[in-house]
Design an enzyme around this catalytic site. Structure first.
Site, short mmCIF file in Angstrom:
data_model
loop_
_atom_site.label_atom_id
_atom_site.label_comp_id
_atom_site.label_asym_id
_atom_site.label_seq_id
_atom_site.Cartn_x
_atom_site.Cartn_y
_atom_site.Cartn_z
N LYS A 1 0.82 -1.22 0.00
CA LYS A 1 0.00 0.00 0.00
C LYS A 1 0.86 1.27 0.00
O LYS A 1 0.40 2.32 -0.42
CB LYS A 1 -0.97 0.01 1.19
CG LYS A 1 -1.86 -1.23 1.29
CD LYS A 1 -2.55 -1.52 -0.02
CE LYS A 1 -3.48 -2.73 -0.02
NZ LYS A 1 -2.92 -3.99 0.42
N TYR B 1 -11.81 -15.03 2.35
CA TYR B 1 -10.87 -13.97 2.70
C TYR B 1 -10.49 -14.06 4.18
O TYR B 1 -11.38 -14.09 5.05
CB TYR B 1 -11.50 -12.61 2.42
CG TYR B 1 -10.64 -11.46 2.90
CD1 TYR B 1 -9.54 -11.04 2.16
CD2 TYR B 1 -10.90 -10.81 4.11
CE1 TYR B 1 -8.72 -10.02 2.60
CE2 TYR B 1 -10.10 -9.78 4.56
CZ TYR B 1 -9.00 -9.40 3.81
OH TYR B 1 -8.20 -8.39 4.26
N TYR C 1 -2.70 -12.82 2.49
CA TYR C 1 -2.44 -12.52 1.07
C TYR C 1 -1.24 -13.30 0.52
O TYR C 1 -1.38 -14.22 -0.28
CB TYR C 1 -2.18 -11.02 0.89
CG TYR C 1 -3.26 -10.12 1.39
CD1 TYR C 1 -4.34 -9.78 0.57
CD2 TYR C 1 -3.21 -9.59 2.68
CE1 TYR C 1 -5.33 -8.92 1.03
CE2 TYR C 1 -4.20 -8.73 3.14
CZ TYR C 1 -5.26 -8.40 2.32
OH TYR C 1 -6.23 -7.56 2.77
C1 LIG Z 1 -3.71 -5.24 0.30
C2 LIG Z 1 -2.77 -6.38 0.17
C3 LIG Z 1 -2.74 -7.16 -1.01
C4 LIG Z 1 -3.69 -6.95 -2.14
O1 LIG Z 1 -3.40 -5.81 -2.89
P1 LIG Z 1 -4.55 -5.11 -3.73
O2 LIG Z 1 -3.87 -3.99 -4.38
O3 LIG Z 1 -5.62 -4.71 -2.77
O4 LIG Z 1 -5.06 -6.12 -4.70
C5 LIG Z 1 -1.81 -8.17 -1.11
N1 LIG Z 1 -0.97 -8.42 -0.09
C6 LIG Z 1 -0.97 -7.72 1.06
C7 LIG Z 1 -0.03 -8.11 2.14
C8 LIG Z 1 -1.88 -6.68 1.22
O5 LIG Z 1 -1.89 -5.99 2.37
#
Ligand SMILES: *Cc1c(COP(=O)(O)O)cnc(C)c1O
Length: 326
Positions: free
Chosen positions: A49, A258, A284
């Site tokens: 982010k 999720y 993720y």
């Molecule tokens: C938010 C996030 C993602 C996903 O990214 P997006 O841009 O929302 O698709 C992947 N990995 C981590 C660790 C995240 O915090």
């Protein structure tokens, strides 16, 4: 418009390193695997982010905002990085978080409070949108100017961070003497993948971009990715079109949903820790790595190919999921 003309506040430690995952590659016996360490962007334990926030915070500042509002789950890495970015540039920050899995006061939630963010809790994710609107109204009544950072920082502007990340990868390819055949990344709100898909076209990058869904069905996530890529192109007045066939999403690795841990994720996180000394995350990158391991096993890549895994961060959430790893 040239992408380098867009207002941007430097928040990330760039370029993030690219490392060969030699032990893991040898163990799996398939393609050559590399990792781009976007978990090392430097902003309060880093993550993907941060690159998006460089553009979004510049926009917030330009618009005269004094407070950022954003939303996510209680272990949101996006919210934690937004809180840190706000602290760094001197803005206040209110986070709307929904309760759900792993909402103990640890991991990202602990850090949110440490970083000085105000936290507003709602019971489930469907209530976040209206709570963000109510928060904006309340702040306005208090005489403040708020700026709403979209979910995951995922709009065309935030995606610029991942378009220029692709250019960064291209110059690292030259330095390393490697050409990547595929880039694999965890995909959720589509901003990271959308930025990469846009950057692939903008900078003429041949590698396939593969998104591994964190919980969205393939068609929905692909639509999100396309929306973000198109928005980014429009912002720069680039006359580009994007077809659904240009977006590759695998949605078979998030298991029950999720944020819900599963065995393949736990095993991938432990395996990468033990082979490479790298900490993934349970929501993720752990699931994306489980996907990458499975794709290598199925022969999706040949053994001469170079595959770059983007580590999107999220390590603090490991502590909120400690029970899954014991
Ligand atoms: C938010 C996030 C993602 C996903 O990214 P997006 O841009 O929302 O698709 C992947 N990995 C981590 C660790 C995240 O915090």
């Amino acid at each position: 418009m040239n992408i380098d003309k867009l207002p941007r506040i430097e928040l990330a430690h760039l370029p993030t390193p690219i490392e060969a995952m030699e032990t893991l590659s040898a163990e799996l016996g398939g393609a050559h695997l590399f990792v781009k360490r976007d978990d090392c962007t430097g902003l309060a334990t880093g993550g993907n982010k941060t690159r998006k926030l460089e553009y979004l915070l510049a926009d917030a500042k330009e618009k005269g905002a004094d407070t950022l509002i954003t939303e996510g789950g209680s272990q949101s890495n996006h919210c934690r990085q937004t809180a840190a970015a706000a602290a760094k540039v001197g803005l206040d920050c209110t986070l709307v978080l929904n309760r759900g899995f792993a909402d103990e006061e640890t991991g990202n939630l602990l850090l949110d409070r440490m970083l000085g963010a105000e936290v507003v809790f709602v019971d489930d994710s469907t209530q976040r949108g209206s709570a963000v609107a109510e928060t904006a109204e309340r702040l306005q009544r208090e005489g403040r100017t708020s700026y709403v950072v979209p979910t995951g920082g995922s709009n065309g502007l935030g995606a610029m961070g991942y378009a220029i990340a692709l250019r960064e990868i291209q110059s690292q390819e030259k330095a390393l003497g490697v050409k990547f055949d595929a880039v694999v990344v965890a995909s959720g709100s589509g901003g990271t993948q959308g930025g990469l898909v846009f950057g692939k076209k903008l900078f003429d990058f041949p590698a396939e971009i593969i998104g591994i869904s964190d919980g969205e069905p393939r068609d929905e996530l692909s639509k999100q990715v396309l929306r973000v890529a198109r928005e980014a192109a429009r912002l720069l007045n680039e006359p580009m079109t994007f077809a659904p066939t240009e977006v590759t999403v695998f949605d078979e690795y998030y298991g029950e949903g999720y944020g819900i841990p599963n065995e393949a994720m736990v095993s991938a996180v432990k395996r990468v820790a033990r082979t490479e000394g790298i900490l993934l995350d349970p929501v993720y990158s752990g699931k994306a790595m489980a996907g990458l391991i499975d794709l290598v096993g199925k022969g999706h890549f040949n053994s001469a190919q170079n595959v770059l895994f983007i580590h999107t961060g999220g390590t603090p959430a490991l502590f909120a999921y400690a029970a899954s790893f014991r």
